[in-house]
Motif scaffolding. Structure first.
Motif, PDB file in Angstrom:
ATOM      1  N   LEU A 409      34.311  20.097  21.148  1.00 46.84           N
ATOM      2  CA  LEU A 409      34.204  19.460  22.387  1.00 46.84           C
ATOM      3  C   LEU A 409      32.807  19.300  23.225  1.00 46.84           C
ATOM      4  CD1 LEU A 409      37.399  21.250  23.766  1.00 46.84           C
ATOM      5  CD2 LEU A 409      37.342  19.026  22.514  1.00 46.84           C
ATOM      6  N   ASP A 410      31.961  20.092  22.684  1.00 46.45           N
ATOM      7  CA  ASP A 410      30.730  20.182  23.658  1.00 46.45           C
ATOM      8  C   ASP A 410      30.121  18.968  23.621  1.00 46.45           C
ATOM      9  OD1 ASP A 410      30.800  22.818  24.319  1.00 46.45           O
ATOM     10  OD2 ASP A 410      29.624  23.819  22.708  1.00 46.45           O
ATOM     11  N   ARG A 411      30.137  17.942  22.520  1.00 38.25           N
ATOM     12  CA  ARG A 411      29.559  16.717  22.822  1.00 38.25           C
ATOM     13  C   ARG A 411      30.133  15.769  23.794  1.00 38.25           C
ATOM     14  NH1 ARG A 411      32.064  13.103  18.731  1.00 38.25           N
ATOM     15  NH2 ARG A 411      33.817  13.911  18.167  1.00 38.25           N
ATOM     16  N   PHE A 412      31.224  16.335  24.491  1.00 39.91           N
ATOM     17  CA  PHE A 412      31.677  15.464  25.485  1.00 39.91           C
ATOM     18  C   PHE A 412      31.432  16.199  26.561  1.00 39.91           C
ATOM     19  CE2 PHE A 412      34.795  14.924  21.909  1.00 39.91           C
ATOM     20  CZ  PHE A 412      34.452  13.414  21.821  1.00 39.91           C
ATOM     21  N   ARG A 413      30.811  17.127  27.062  1.00 45.69           N
ATOM     22  CA  ARG A 413      30.473  17.921  28.188  1.00 45.69           C
ATOM     23  C   ARG A 413      29.726  17.154  29.027  1.00 45.69           C
ATOM     24  NH1 ARG A 413      31.376  23.074  29.390  1.00 45.69           N
ATOM     25  NH2 ARG A 413      31.502  23.644  27.188  1.00 45.69           N
ATOM     26  N   VAL A 414      28.692  16.364  28.419  1.00 44.73           N
ATOM     27  CA  VAL A 414      27.766  15.831  29.446  1.00 44.73           C
ATOM     28  C   VAL A 414      28.531  14.627  30.182  1.00 44.73           C
ATOM     29  CG1 VAL A 414      27.346  14.058  27.571  1.00 44.73           C
ATOM     30  CG2 VAL A 414      25.666  14.348  29.377  1.00 44.73           C
ATOM     31  N   VAL A 415      29.584  13.870  29.404  1.00 41.37           N
ATOM     32  CA  VAL A 415      30.388  13.197  30.108  1.00 41.37           C
ATOM     33  C   VAL A 415      31.187  13.833  31.379  1.00 41.37           C
ATOM     34  CG1 VAL A 415      32.385  11.388  30.010  1.00 41.37           C
ATOM     35  CG2 VAL A 415      30.932  11.730  28.063  1.00 41.37           C
ATOM     36  N   VAL A 416      31.725  14.826  31.385  1.00 37.90           N
ATOM     37  CA  VAL A 416      32.577  15.456  32.272  1.00 37.90           C
ATOM     38  C   VAL A 416      31.504  15.975  33.319  1.00 37.90           C
ATOM     39  CG1 VAL A 416      33.986  17.595  32.996  1.00 37.90           C
ATOM     40  CG2 VAL A 416      34.398  16.251  30.746  1.00 37.90           C
ATOM     41  N   PHE A 423      33.040  12.657  41.234  1.00 38.08           N
ATOM     42  CA  PHE A 423      34.411  12.775  41.346  1.00 38.08           C
ATOM     43  C   PHE A 423      34.849  14.371  41.299  1.00 38.08           C
ATOM     44  CE2 PHE A 423      33.794   8.864  39.587  1.00 38.08           C
ATOM     45  CZ  PHE A 423      34.511   7.932  40.475  1.00 38.08           C
ATOM     46  N   ASP A 424      36.027  14.641  41.934  1.00 38.87           N
ATOM     47  CA  ASP A 424      36.504  16.035  41.766  1.00 38.87           C
ATOM     48  C   ASP A 424      36.924  16.291  40.211  1.00 38.87           C
ATOM     49  OD1 ASP A 424      37.546  18.452  43.115  1.00 38.87           O
ATOM     50  OD2 ASP A 424      39.338  17.730  41.546  1.00 38.87           O
ATOM     51  N   VAL A 425      36.797  17.328  39.690  1.00 34.61           N
ATOM     52  CA  VAL A 425      36.836  17.751  38.172  1.00 34.61           C
ATOM     53  C   VAL A 425      38.428  17.458  37.687  1.00 34.61           C
ATOM     54  CG1 VAL A 425      37.039  19.652  36.366  1.00 34.61           C
ATOM     55  CG2 VAL A 425      35.022  19.313  37.970  1.00 34.61           C
ATOM     56  N   MET A 426      39.250  18.055  38.773  1.00 38.57           N
ATOM     57  CA  MET A 426      40.664  17.700  38.457  1.00 38.57           C
ATOM     58  C   MET A 426      40.978  16.369  38.399  1.00 38.57           C
ATOM     59  SD  MET A 426      43.629  18.787  37.903  1.00 38.57           S
ATOM     60  CE  MET A 426      43.706  20.246  38.381  1.00 38.57           C
ATOM     61  N   ASP A 427      40.420  15.177  39.198  1.00 39.54           N
ATOM     62  CA  ASP A 427      40.551  13.959  39.140  1.00 39.54           C
ATOM     63  C   ASP A 427      40.020  13.588  37.828  1.00 39.54           C
ATOM     64  OD1 ASP A 427      41.737  13.764  41.407  1.00 39.54           O
ATOM     65  OD2 ASP A 427      39.907  13.319  42.296  1.00 39.54           O
ATOM     66  N   LEU A 430      42.576  14.390  35.165  1.00 37.57           N
ATOM     67  CA  LEU A 430      43.694  13.382  35.006  1.00 37.57           C
ATOM     68  C   LEU A 430      43.733  11.971  34.383  1.00 37.57           C
ATOM     69  CD1 LEU A 430      44.998  14.479  38.608  1.00 37.57           C
ATOM     70  CD2 LEU A 430      46.260  14.942  36.457  1.00 37.57           C
ATOM     71  N   ALA A 431      42.312  11.517  34.826  1.00 39.28           N
ATOM     72  CA  ALA A 431      42.152  10.396  34.216  1.00 39.28           C
ATOM     73  C   ALA A 431      42.007  10.464  32.689  1.00 39.28           C
ATOM     74  CB  ALA A 431      40.902   9.593  34.806  1.00 39.28           C
ATOM     75  N   ALA A 432      41.383  11.300  32.199  1.00 35.89           N
ATOM     76  CA  ALA A 432      41.342  11.675  30.771  1.00 35.89           C
ATOM     77  C   ALA A 432      42.724  11.639  29.930  1.00 35.89           C
ATOM     78  CB  ALA A 432      40.409  12.630  30.450  1.00 35.89           C
ATOM     79  N   VAL A 433      43.638  12.555  30.760  1.00 41.88           N
ATOM     80  CA  VAL A 433      45.076  12.513  30.144  1.00 41.88           C
ATOM     81  C   VAL A 433      45.639  11.356  30.265  1.00 41.88           C
ATOM     82  CG1 VAL A 433      47.219  13.747  30.467  1.00 41.88           C
ATOM     83  CG2 VAL A 433      45.330  15.126  30.635  1.00 41.88           C
ATOM     84  N   LYS A 434      45.451  10.662  31.083  1.00 40.13           N
ATOM     85  CA  LYS A 434      46.192   9.364  31.458  1.00 40.13           C
ATOM     86  C   LYS A 434      45.768   8.335  30.205  1.00 40.13           C
ATOM     87  CE  LYS A 434      46.860   5.239  34.621  1.00 40.13           C
ATOM     88  NZ  LYS A 434      45.878   4.189  33.920  1.00 40.13           N
TER      89      LYS A 434
END
Length: 557
Positions: A409-416, A423-427, A430-434
């Motif tokens: 998962l670390d390679r996606f850390r830069v995106v988050v 944006f808020d981390v929770m948002d 939520l967008a990723a889960v959607k």
């Protein structure tokens, strides 16, 4: 009759099998015999005739194959087979043949599958060289007997596997003819998942003082979930495809067989399910053997998850990872229901059996319940809300599995981290889960399917009215009609050819078909009046003995 509960646990070594057979079983990972194996093997090793009843997947193949193999002497003379196993379909012939080969590998047992659709030249060559066990469909076995290429003089044991299926397919005359050609001093073994009167009559004709073994359906212990979860849904005909899709969306089967009555229905439904996003394959009598093998290869490899099939086309199939069986229509005979659901819940695994019933089919559903001696719960078709909830559960499960697997998962850390600056981390989560959720399947249906209640049973029905089908039609005066088929003895037409074509292409079973008369150039078949047009259309699409004969109502009636 003996039952599994009355038998003490015993290992294969205690059954009197040869060391070479025990070695083969050990190499295959077999540890303990199943109830049908514990009950039958000692009697068969003693040379007794046997009449056995047990559902599919209980270990019947090893129960008869191991004693047959043990009885083959290494230094026996002659090329004629010592064992003959008759099975209803080519698929089952291949499966049984493979099992006999594995069990008898250390003893050098030679086994040959013999069935239609395979070049007969190879079969002739192997029979001439000599084999120990022949596994055959009745029609092809009788063909070889007539040619003189399958000689039964050295036969010690004859096994009728899935005998009820063979009778349903119209092989009764062939079986009688084969057994009449076999030596009178032989061992005869008959296995059947169901035990209707005609099976008992067959046993009386050909078995001598048989041991009778019946393995009851294994019921779960108190507090345990049943191994096969059965349920039914009552829906109008026009909404059955939508209801099936809804049920499958909620169930999310790993692999399933959906049973339909006709080829046309199989083709239409497989297209509908593919349009819904499932990987569905059609299987029916209109496919060549090469096409059938391709379909089954995709199912076993996991590149297809749904098999939509007719009863005749699916007979003898064994799919290891099958989790669900679906009756798109209520089976016309209780025995068909027993055979279908016997394909899941095997070897201790859980399975699901689902039946879609139209309101007019409620009486047949009750007949099946009386036969199997348990209720089939009638449930409500899942609503749109149910489906949305289920899809959210599947999304959550997929995300949890990814987290538990400690994936990269670390390679996606830069995106988050980049999005978290804006944006808020929770948002962001939520967008990723959607996105994950919407990628998981098609959107839900917009409308709910209305509930349909089963009609209340009448007092007569509650007291045990006769099952629907041929006998009830005659009593009710609904009547039968005769159909003219423009092919007869000159074209090689036999009663079983007509029964097989009608049962394979229409909703009727062999029990619904009445008298059959075969003349030189035409045949007459009696069918229920309310199914006559369906049968006419089905036979006009079917090929019988390589031709499509004219079919119409007999003008004399």
């Amino acid at each position: 009759m003996a039952t599994a509960t009355a038998v003490e646990q015993a290992g294969f070594a205690d059954l009197g099998l040869k060391p070479e057979i025990l070695n083969a079983l050990s190499a295959l990972g077999y540890e303990e015999p199943t109830p049908i194996q514990r009950e039958t093997i000692p009697s068969l090793l003693d040379g007794r005739d046997l009449l056995g009843q047990a559902a599919t997947g209980t270990g019947k193949t090893a129960a008869f194959a191991l004693p047959v193999i043990q009885g083959i002497s290494r230094d026996r003379k002659g090329s004629d087979p010592a064992g003959l196993v008759l099975v209803p379909t080519r698929e089952l012939a291949m499966q049984v043949s493979e099992a006999v080969h594995r069990y008898g590998a250390e003893l050098g047992v030679r086994v040959l599958p013999v069935y239609g659709g395979q070049p007969i030249v190879r079969q002739l060559r192997e029979l001439e060289r000599g084999v120990d066990v022949v596994v055959a469909t009745p029609g092809r076995a009788l063909d070889h007997i007539a040619r003189g290429t399958l000689r039964l003089d050295g036969l010690r044991t004859v096994v009728l596997d899935e005998a009820d299926e063979m009778l349903d397919m119209g092989f009764a005359e062939d079986i009688d003819a084969i057994l009449e050609n076999a030596p009178s001093e032989r061992q005869t073994v008959l296995f059947s998942a169901t035990m209707p009167r005609r099976i008992d009559a067959l046993a009386r004709r050909h078995l001598k003082d048989p041991v009778r073994v019946r393995i009851e359906r294994e019921e779960p212990a108190a507090g345990e979930a049943p191994r096969v979860r059965e349920s039914a849904f009552v829906v109008p005909r026009a909404q059955k495809a939508a209801a099936l899709g809804r049920v499958l969306d909620v169930e999310a089967p790993e692999a399933a067989i959906v049973f339909c009555r006709t080829r046309e229905q199989v083709d239409q439904l497989s297209e509908t399910l593919n349009g819904r996003g499932y990987r569905a394959e059609a299987l029916h009598g209109g496919l060549s053997q090469e096409q059938r093998d391709r379909v089954m290869g995709r199912l076993r490899a996991g590149t297809a998850d749904l098999l939509v099939a007719t009863d005749v086309a699916a007979r003898g199939l064994d799919v290891e990872h099958l989790t669900h069986v679906v009756n798109y229509d209520v089976p016309s005979a209780p025995e068909a229901y027993v055979h279908r659901i016997g394909r899941v819940g095997r070897a201790g695994r859980e399975g699901v059996a689902i039946t879609l019933a139209e309101p007019r089919e409620h009486r047949m559903l009750k007949t099946i319940e009386r036969t199997i001696r348990r209720r089939i719960p009638v449930e409500k078709v899942p609503t749109v809300a149910d489906l949305r909830t289920r899809r959210l559960e599947l999304t959550q499960a997929a995300l949890r599995e990814s987290l538990l697997e400690d994936a990269d998962l670390d390679r996606f850390r830069v995106v988050v981290e980049t999005l978290a600056d804006e944006f808020d981390v929770m948002d962001v989560a939520l967008a990723a889960v959607k996105l994950v959720h919407e990628a998981g399947g098609p959107a839900s249906d917009e409308e709910d399917i209305p509930d349909v209640a089963l009609p209340k049973r009448s007092g007569t029905e509650q007291r045990g009215a006769p099952p629907t089908g041929r006998r009830e039609r005659r009593q009710s005066g609904a009547g039968t009609v005769r159909l003219f088929v423009g092919a007869g003895r000159a074209a090689g037409i036999r009663p079983q050819d007509l029964v097989g074509a009608i049962a394979g292409e229409s909703r009727l079973s062999g029990r619904d078909i009445g008298a059959i008369e075969i003349a030189d150039r035409f045949s007459l078949v009696e069918v229920p009046q309310d199914a006559a047009e369906e049968v006419i259309q089905a036979l006009r699409r079917a090929t019988i003995k390589g031709r499509r004969p004219a079919v119409r109502r007999d003008r004399d009636r």
